[in-house]
Design an enzyme around this catalytic site. Structure first.
Site, PDB file in Angstrom:
ATOM      1  N   SER A 107      14.997  -8.455 -28.579  1.00  0.00           N
ATOM      2  CA  SER A 107      14.206  -9.654 -28.873  1.00  0.00           C
ATOM      3  C   SER A 107      13.515  -9.641 -30.228  1.00  0.00           C
ATOM      4  O   SER A 107      12.903 -10.656 -30.600  1.00  0.00           O
ATOM      5  CB  SER A 107      13.175  -9.888 -27.769  1.00  0.00           C
ATOM      6  OG  SER A 107      13.821 -10.378 -26.607  1.00  0.00           O
ATOM      7  N   ALA A 108      13.630  -8.560 -30.979  1.00  0.00           N
ATOM      8  CA  ALA A 108      13.205  -8.635 -32.377  1.00  0.00           C
ATOM      9  C   ALA A 108      14.091  -9.620 -33.140  1.00  0.00           C
ATOM     10  O   ALA A 108      13.713 -10.094 -34.218  1.00  0.00           O
ATOM     11  CB  ALA A 108      13.257  -7.252 -33.028  1.00  0.00           C
TER      12      ALA A 108
END
Length: 385
Positions: A107-108
């Site tokens: 999710s970065a």
């Protein structure tokens, strides 16, 4: 289809321990990907000014004290690159990773999607106050139809996905095996046909990964290009990436903008340095200054306090803006975060950038997350104070 490897990792287990240790840097062998090319110009230089970490110590929640190797091992580190004022002060690889090994960011990836939104908004190509229905009519009848792009970016939609919705979403992403009797689907079809329940938009922080995949579809439609091409053109090449990246795609080639980007720790650090430098590389503006300033100052702290993640970060005054987390305090970090231990910490005051990629077995282990954050604080004190 389940793709097997000689390491035992396949589509059914690649995000579980111990298979993730290998799979997180061999994603393209398991999930379809689109390429994001680096070059053709020279990569941004990362001169070395290596520091000793012999005296580094950080204390975990249970009172245990970790030295530098112990901290890296306890947080299942695959790769870490630490920059101070643009110079590498530490670089370490483990578990088969190396300087030019792309590793999934999970999710970065949302933080990168947010930066692309910022560039396109600055160019006047998207209106963040426009509703989804105006930019992607296929999703007009969905729960997201009257949410604005800004609400998608800041995780402030009122969408609540049922278990059936979550399964349909998983089927659309190509990240898991699909039941033999399940219909063929894709991300666009998911958003066009899913009328899940929802409350008012614009409320507390509510983490819905599908928000960012929807953003990716909108960006591709607005630009007339694949998301991979947009990232390559607007960010990856201009920032001086050294190594090609990849992003996972659905069966029709739509990018998983919420979590599918794969990049090296060095290039993730370059991205962090670009943000720390106010969006400028070698005198050329790559990212809008106003957008970066808004990441630091524009987040709604009350929305965070009332939101679902606040209990996981006790004692932290925080906000979430444009796909990035902000810690208001000392140190004053802006950071990107993905499950299984993917992190990019930026302290623009001190010029510290920490790019850390990991293969933690648990997607979100509060004790390990706390240790990572304590480690970031300790690194700032150790290197800067």
């Amino acid at each position: 289809m389940t793709t097997s490897t000689d390491q035992g990792a396949n589509l059914s287990n690649w995000r579980t321990s111990p298979f993730n240790v290998w799979a997180f840097h061999h994603v393209r062998e398991i999930v379809p990907v689109a390429e994001i090319a680096a070059g053709p110009g020279p990569a941004r230089a990362l001169p070395e000014a290596l520091r000793s970490f012999d005296d580094f110590r950080v204390q975990g929640l249970g009172g245990q004290t970790f030295d530098w190797p112990g901290f890296l091992e306890a947080t299942s580190t695959d790769a870490v690159v630490i920059l101070l004022n643009g110079e590498i002060v530490s670089e370490t690889y483990a578990h088969g990773n190396a300087a030019r090994t792309p590793h999934i960011l999970m999710s970065a990836t949302k933080s990168v999607t947010g930066l692309i939104c910022g560039v396109l908004a600055d160019q006047g190509r998207i209106d963040l106050d426009a509703p989804v229905s105006a930019l992607l009519p296929a999703a007009a009848a969905s729960a997201w139809g009257d949410a604005t792009l800004r609400q998608l970016l800041d995780m402030r939609t009122g969408v609540v996905m049922s278990p059936a919705d979550l399964q349909a979403y998983a089927d659309a992403t190509q990240w898991d095996p699909v039941a033999a009797d399940a219909p063929l689907t894709d991300l666009l079809q998911f958003f066009a046909t899913t009328t899940t329940g929802f409350g008012p938009h614009g409320g507390p922080f509510s983490y819905v990964s599908a928000n960012t995949d929807l953003l990716g579809l909108i960006l591709a439609r607005v630009t007339g290009q694949s998301f991979a091409t947009v990232v390559e053109t607007l960010l990856w090449r201009p920032m001086g990436a050294e190594t090609d990246a990849q992003i996972t795609v659905d069966r029709l080639g739509a990018a998983r903008c919420t979590g599918g980007l794969c990049a090296t720790a060095r290039d993730l650090a370059r991205l962090g340095q670009l943000v720390a430098d106010g969006g400028v590389r070698d005198g050329r503006r790559v990212l809008p200054a106003a957008w970066l300033d808004d990441l630091w100052a524009g987040g709604d702290r009350q929305a965070w306090r009332d939101g679902q993640f606040a209990p996981a970060f006790p004692g932290r005054e925080m906000s979430y803006r444009g796909g990035w987390y902000r810690i208001h305090g000392d140190p004053d970090f802006l950071f990107a975060m993905g499950i299984h231990g993917q992190n990019l910490f930026i302290d623009r005051t001190s010029g510290l950038v920490i790019a850390k990629l990991s293969s933690i077995g648990n997607p979100f282990d509060p004790r390990v997350v706390a240790l990572i954050h304590r480690g970031a604080d300790a690194l700032r004190n150790y290197l800067v104070a």
